[in-house]
Design an enzyme around this catalytic site. Sequence first.
Site, PDB file in Angstrom:
ATOM      1  N   GLY A   1      65.951 111.108 102.758  1.00  0.00           N
ATOM      2  CA  GLY A   1      66.609 112.242 102.097  1.00  0.00           C
ATOM      3  C   GLY A   1      67.491 111.918 100.910  1.00  0.00           C
TER       4      GLY A   1
ATOM      5  N   MET B   1      56.433 114.831 104.613  1.00  0.00           N
ATOM      6  CA  MET B   1      55.184 114.094 104.686  1.00  0.00           C
ATOM      7  C   MET B   1      54.046 114.863 105.372  1.00  0.00           C
ATOM      8  SD  MET B   1      56.165 111.963 102.711  1.00  0.00           S
ATOM      9  CE  MET B   1      55.297 110.467 102.308  1.00  0.00           C
TER      10      MET B   1
ATOM     11  N   LEU C   1      50.934 121.125 103.657  1.00  0.00           N
ATOM     12  CA  LEU C   1      51.091 122.514 104.068  1.00  0.00           C
ATOM     13  C   LEU C   1      49.718 123.158 104.246  1.00  0.00           C
ATOM     14  CD1 LEU C   1      53.979 123.733 101.721  1.00  0.00           C
ATOM     15  CD2 LEU C   1      54.124 122.408 103.830  1.00  0.00           C
TER      16      LEU C   1
ATOM     17  N   HIS D   1      56.758 114.212  93.381  1.00  0.00           N
ATOM     18  CA  HIS D   1      55.802 113.153  93.690  1.00  0.00           C
ATOM     19  C   HIS D   1      56.107 111.942  92.818  1.00  0.00           C
ATOM     20  CE1 HIS D   1      52.089 111.357  95.035  1.00  0.00           C
ATOM     21  NE2 HIS D   1      51.827 111.046  93.776  1.00  0.00           N
TER      22      HIS D   1
ATOM     23  N   ASP E   1      49.021 117.437  95.869  1.00  0.00           N
ATOM     24  CA  ASP E   1      49.751 117.099  94.638  1.00  0.00           C
ATOM     25  C   ASP E   1      49.045 117.630  93.384  1.00  0.00           C
ATOM     26  OD1 ASP E   1      51.666 115.676  96.168  1.00  0.00           O
ATOM     27  OD2 ASP E   1      50.372 113.921  96.196  1.00  0.00           O
TER      28      ASP E   1
END
Length: 200
Positions: free
Chosen positions: A12, A90, A93, A109, A145
Site C-alpha cells: 500500500g 491483484m 475485475l 500499472h 491493463d
Amino acid sequence: MINIGILASGRGTNLQAIIEAVEDGRIEGKIKIVISDNSDAYALKRAEQNNIDTQYIDFKSFKNREDYDKKVIECLKEKGVELIVLAGYMRILTPYFIKTCKNRIINIHPALLPSFPGLHAQRQAIEYGAKVSGCTVHFVDEGVDSGPIVLQRAVEIKDDDTEESLAERILKEEHQIYPQAIQLFTKGRLMIKGRRVFIK
Ligand code: GAR
C-alpha cells in the site's frame, strides 16, 4: 468532494501517497473505505492508522469471482463511493464489476502501457531489453491493463538495473502521478472519447 474507495492487496505505498495527498489538499476527495482480498495486507494497517474504514473480504467464502465482486460493490455502495481506485489490487475485475462501475475505476500499472501488461511488468521490460519504461494510470475496462490512458511517466532503464531497483524508481513516479490523476477525476476534468482521455 467526491467519495473514493480504494482496493489494495499489498503493502500500500500508493495508498499512502493518496492518503497524504488527501490530507494536504492535493486531492479534494474523501477516502471512505479501503477494501482488501488479503487479510495481511499492510495497506489495511495504513488505512487504520489514518482512521479510514477498512474491509477484508475473503475470496474463499464466495462461490465465484462474480459473487465476490458483488460483495465488493455492495461495500463500496454502502459508503457512497463514486471513484474506485485500484492500488496494487491483484485481482482481475469481472465484466460485471466493470459494467456496474463503468468509467469510475482507475488503476496504476508499473510500465508504459500498452507495453508489458500483466504481472512482473518491470521484469518484462528489463528482459525485453527496453531502454525506457515507466508507469501508467488508466481507466479499467474488460481487458488486462487495456483501458484508456489518463497519465504516464517515463523512467529510464539503466544497464545495471535489477527488477527491484527499476521497480523502486518507477514507484516514486507512481506516487506522483496517481494522486494527480485522482485529483483530475475529482475535479471532473477527465473526458473519455473512445480510447483517448482528454484533460479539460
Ligand atoms: C505498484 O507498483 C503498482 O503499480 C503495481 O503493484 C504495486 C503495488 O505497490 N500494480 C500492478 O502491478 C497491477 N497490475 P503498493 O502496494 O506499494 O502500492
